[in-house]
Design a protein around this motif. Structure first.
Motif, PDB file in Angstrom:
ATOM      1  N   VAL A   5     -16.962 -29.264  21.906  1.00 11.56           N
ATOM      2  CA  VAL A   5     -17.470 -28.703  20.662  1.00 11.56           C
ATOM      3  C   VAL A   5     -17.383 -29.725  19.527  1.00 11.56           C
ATOM      4  O   VAL A   5     -16.336 -30.365  19.358  1.00 11.56           O
ATOM      5  CB  VAL A   5     -16.679 -27.436  20.253  1.00 11.56           C
ATOM      6  N   ARG A   6     -18.472 -29.862  18.773  1.00  8.13           N
ATOM      7  CA  ARG A   6     -18.410 -30.620  17.522  1.00  8.13           C
ATOM      8  C   ARG A   6     -17.868 -29.671  16.471  1.00  8.13           C
ATOM      9  O   ARG A   6     -18.441 -28.595  16.240  1.00  8.13           O
ATOM     10  CB  ARG A   6     -19.799 -31.123  17.121  1.00  8.13           C
ATOM     11  N   MET A   7     -16.798 -30.044  15.813  1.00  7.37           N
ATOM     12  CA  MET A   7     -16.171 -29.128  14.865  1.00  7.37           C
ATOM     13  C   MET A   7     -15.549 -29.886  13.705  1.00  7.37           C
ATOM     14  O   MET A   7     -15.335 -31.090  13.753  1.00  7.37           O
ATOM     15  CB  MET A   7     -15.129 -28.257  15.565  1.00  7.37           C
ATOM     16  N   GLY A   8     -15.247 -29.134  12.660  1.00  8.77           N
ATOM     17  CA  GLY A   8     -14.638 -29.710  11.467  1.00  8.77           C
ATOM     18  C   GLY A   8     -15.247 -29.130  10.209  1.00  8.77           C
ATOM     19  O   GLY A   8     -16.041 -28.174  10.253  1.00  8.77           O
ATOM     20  N   PRO A   9     -14.910 -29.686   9.048  1.00  8.51           N
ATOM     21  CA  PRO A   9     -15.380 -29.144   7.762  1.00  8.51           C
ATOM     22  C   PRO A   9     -16.894 -29.036   7.643  1.00  8.51           C
ATOM     23  O   PRO A   9     -17.404 -28.108   7.003  1.00  8.51           O
ATOM     24  CB  PRO A   9     -14.819 -30.150   6.746  1.00  8.51           C
ATOM     25  N   SER A  10     -17.635 -29.955   8.268  1.00  5.84           N
ATOM     26  CA  SER A  10     -19.098 -29.943   8.139  1.00  5.84           C
ATOM     27  C   SER A  10     -19.755 -28.845   8.964  1.00  5.84           C
ATOM     28  O   SER A  10     -20.924 -28.526   8.744  1.00  5.84           O
ATOM     29  CB  SER A  10     -19.682 -31.297   8.560  1.00  5.84           C
ATOM     30  N   TYR A  11     -19.013 -28.294   9.914  1.00  7.69           N
ATOM     31  CA  TYR A  11     -19.605 -27.343  10.855  1.00  7.69           C
ATOM     32  C   TYR A  11     -19.118 -25.910  10.670  1.00  7.69           C
ATOM     33  O   TYR A  11     -19.850 -24.960  10.963  1.00  7.69           O
ATOM     34  CB  TYR A  11     -19.299 -27.769  12.297  1.00  7.69           C
ATOM     35  N   LYS A  12     -17.885 -25.725  10.213  1.00  8.08           N
ATOM     36  CA  LYS A  12     -17.238 -24.419  10.348  1.00  8.08           C
ATOM     37  C   LYS A  12     -17.851 -23.311   9.493  1.00  8.08           C
ATOM     38  O   LYS A  12     -17.622 -22.129   9.767  1.00  8.08           O
ATOM     39  CB  LYS A  12     -15.739 -24.534  10.069  1.00  8.08           C
ATOM     40  N   THR A  13     -18.625 -23.649   8.475  1.00  5.49           N
ATOM     41  CA  THR A  13     -19.227 -22.603   7.656  1.00  5.49           C
ATOM     42  C   THR A  13     -20.588 -22.147   8.190  1.00  5.49           C
ATOM     43  O   THR A  13     -21.153 -21.170   7.696  1.00  5.49           O
ATOM     44  CB  THR A  13     -19.404 -23.087   6.202  1.00  5.49           C
ATOM     45  N   SER A  14     -21.099 -22.837   9.198  1.00  8.38           N
ATOM     46  CA  SER A  14     -22.430 -22.520   9.723  1.00  8.38           C
ATOM     47  C   SER A  14     -22.387 -21.327  10.672  1.00  8.38           C
ATOM     48  O   SER A  14     -21.468 -21.173  11.474  1.00  8.38           O
ATOM     49  CB  SER A  14     -22.993 -23.742  10.452  1.00  8.38           C
ATOM     50  N   LEU A  15     -23.428 -20.480  10.570  1.00  7.09           N
ATOM     51  CA  LEU A  15     -23.563 -19.357  11.500  1.00  7.09           C
ATOM     52  C   LEU A  15     -24.290 -19.771  12.776  1.00  7.09           C
ATOM     53  O   LEU A  15     -24.172 -19.122  13.811  1.00  7.09           O
ATOM     54  CB  LEU A  15     -24.321 -18.211  10.832  1.00  7.09           C
ATOM     55  N   GLU A  16     -25.069 -20.840  12.703  1.00  8.82           N
ATOM     56  CA  GLU A  16     -25.809 -21.336  13.856  1.00  8.82           C
ATOM     57  C   GLU A  16     -25.030 -22.491  14.483  1.00  8.82           C
ATOM     58  O   GLU A  16     -25.107 -23.620  14.037  1.00  8.82           O
ATOM     59  CB  GLU A  16     -27.215 -21.792  13.436  1.00  8.82           C
ATOM     60  N   ARG A  17     -24.285 -22.183  15.537  1.00 10.48           N
ATOM     61  CA  ARG A  17     -23.397 -23.192  16.129  1.00 10.48           C
ATOM     62  C   ARG A  17     -23.856 -23.658  17.505  1.00 10.48           C
ATOM     63  O   ARG A  17     -23.161 -24.452  18.142  1.00 10.48           O
ATOM     64  CB  ARG A  17     -21.963 -22.628  16.244  1.00 10.48           C
ATOM     65  N   ASP A  18     -24.986 -23.169  17.986  1.00 13.77           N
ATOM     66  CA  ASP A  18     -25.414 -23.506  19.347  1.00 13.77           C
ATOM     67  C   ASP A  18     -25.499 -25.012  19.575  1.00 13.77           C
ATOM     68  O   ASP A  18     -25.107 -25.511  20.637  1.00 13.77           O
ATOM     69  CB  ASP A  18     -26.776 -22.875  19.652  1.00 13.77           C
TER      70      ASP A  18
END
Length: 327
Positions: free
Chosen positions: A103-116
């Motif tokens: 999984v790509r994760m962190g501050p830039s990603y965690k607020t997004s609803l589209e995580r596919d």
């Protein structure tokens, strides 16, 4: 239908307790699921399990049901603590399954609803902590019951009944262990074995149906060996003063086969992603074992290995996802 009834009753109990605690009705739920519920016929088994869970959730009173892979859920919980973006291999070693996700994760990603697009790969197999317990019991406890004995003719004692006894997660193995045919087989072994006293001990354990407690002793030993180099396994509930010393090295040797399978699951997730992880996040009860952590390090090199709540990461991550999609 029996499984649906059982799962419905469980969900109703959990829903009722949660509603009493919150003081409001719950109509939405996110259910964690392993990547694969079974090792064989994975897609068919997965669909059957999802259908059972979906039907049961609706029967229990949930109107909106969503599913999330358990390793991804664990990763979403871990993501809350990251201060910079990372590509993370999430390893969830549960009791019955091992599931992995890149999984790509962190501050830039965690607020997004589209995580596919951030979920780069996921794998899972039905091999977990229970398999480690069974291997430990088979290799180091069952010899006390005649598993490595010889027959009077010099041939080794057949081992199937011993493995059936401790395969407590296998319904067919337990049925075979309790079958009349096994009774007759063991009676014959008493006559044929060079160490009949050990077979009689095995028969006594079987009559008292203590095989589950024996595997539980193996599990307790696994846990103790996470912080000690050697322990004495107390089996006095089977026979007075019966015990077995067991070291970390002996434990490591006994779990090689399921551990290699776990490592191959991790490797497959990395191959699916097409890139190497910058971090490895380990969760699940057996993830606490220094033996497993060292094996991961040996396999994947100098990649930082972190852990969190080994028993609550998945549930916490499901809550994170529920707050996102249902708020």
């Amino acid at each position: 239908f029996l499984f649906e009834d059982i799962v419905t009753a469980m969900m109703q109990a959990i829903k009722s307790r949660a509603e009493q605690s919150l003081g409001q009705e719950l109509t939405h739920t996110v259910i964690g699921r392993p990547v694969n519920f079974q090792g064989l016929n994975a897609e068919k088994s997965n669909q059957q399990a999802i259908d059972i869970l979906s039907t049961s959730a609706k029967r229990a009173g949930f109107k909106h049901v969503d599913f999330l892979f358990e390793p991804i859920a664990a990763g979403l919980n871990f993501e809350q603590s990251l201060t910079e973006d990372k590509t993370v291999l999430v390893v969830d070693i549960g009791g019955g399954t091992t599931d992995c996700a890149m999984v790509r994760m962190g501050p830039s990603y965690k607020t997004s609803l589209e995580r596919d697009a951030d979920f780069l790969g996921h794998t899972g197999e039905r091999v977990g902590g229970n398999d480690l317990d069974i291997q430990l019991a088979g290799k180091h406890l069952m010899p006390l019951f005649g598993m490595r004995s010889q027959l009077k003719n010099g041939l080794p004692v057949p081992t199937q009944a011993f493995w059936d006894a401790i395969s407590t997660n296998d319904v067919s193995a337990q049925a075979s262990f309790n079958h009349l045919e096994t009774t007759l087989h063991l009676d014959q072994l008493v006559r044929d074995c060079a160490e009949p006293a050990l077979i009689k001990r095995f028969i006594a354990m079987r009559k008292s149906q203590l095989q589950h407690q024996l595997v539980r002793s193996a599990e307790r030993t696994k846990i103790d060996l996470s912080s000690q180099n050697e322990v004495s396994v107390d089996l006095s509930y089977i026979e007075n003063q019966l015990s077995q010393p067991l070291s970390v090295d002996a434990y490591a040797f006994s779990i090689q086969r399921p551990l290699e399978k776990m490592l191959s699951i991790m490797e497959e997730a990395i191959l699916q992603a097409g890139c190497k992880p910058e971090l490895i996040f380990v969760t699940g009860g057996s993830g606490q074992s220094p033996v497993i952590r060292q094996a991961i390090k040996n396999k994947f090199g100098d990649i930082e290995i972190l852990d969190g709540d080994h028993f609550g990461s998945v549930t916490a991550g499901l809550t994170v996802w529920a707050n996102k999609i249902f708020s």
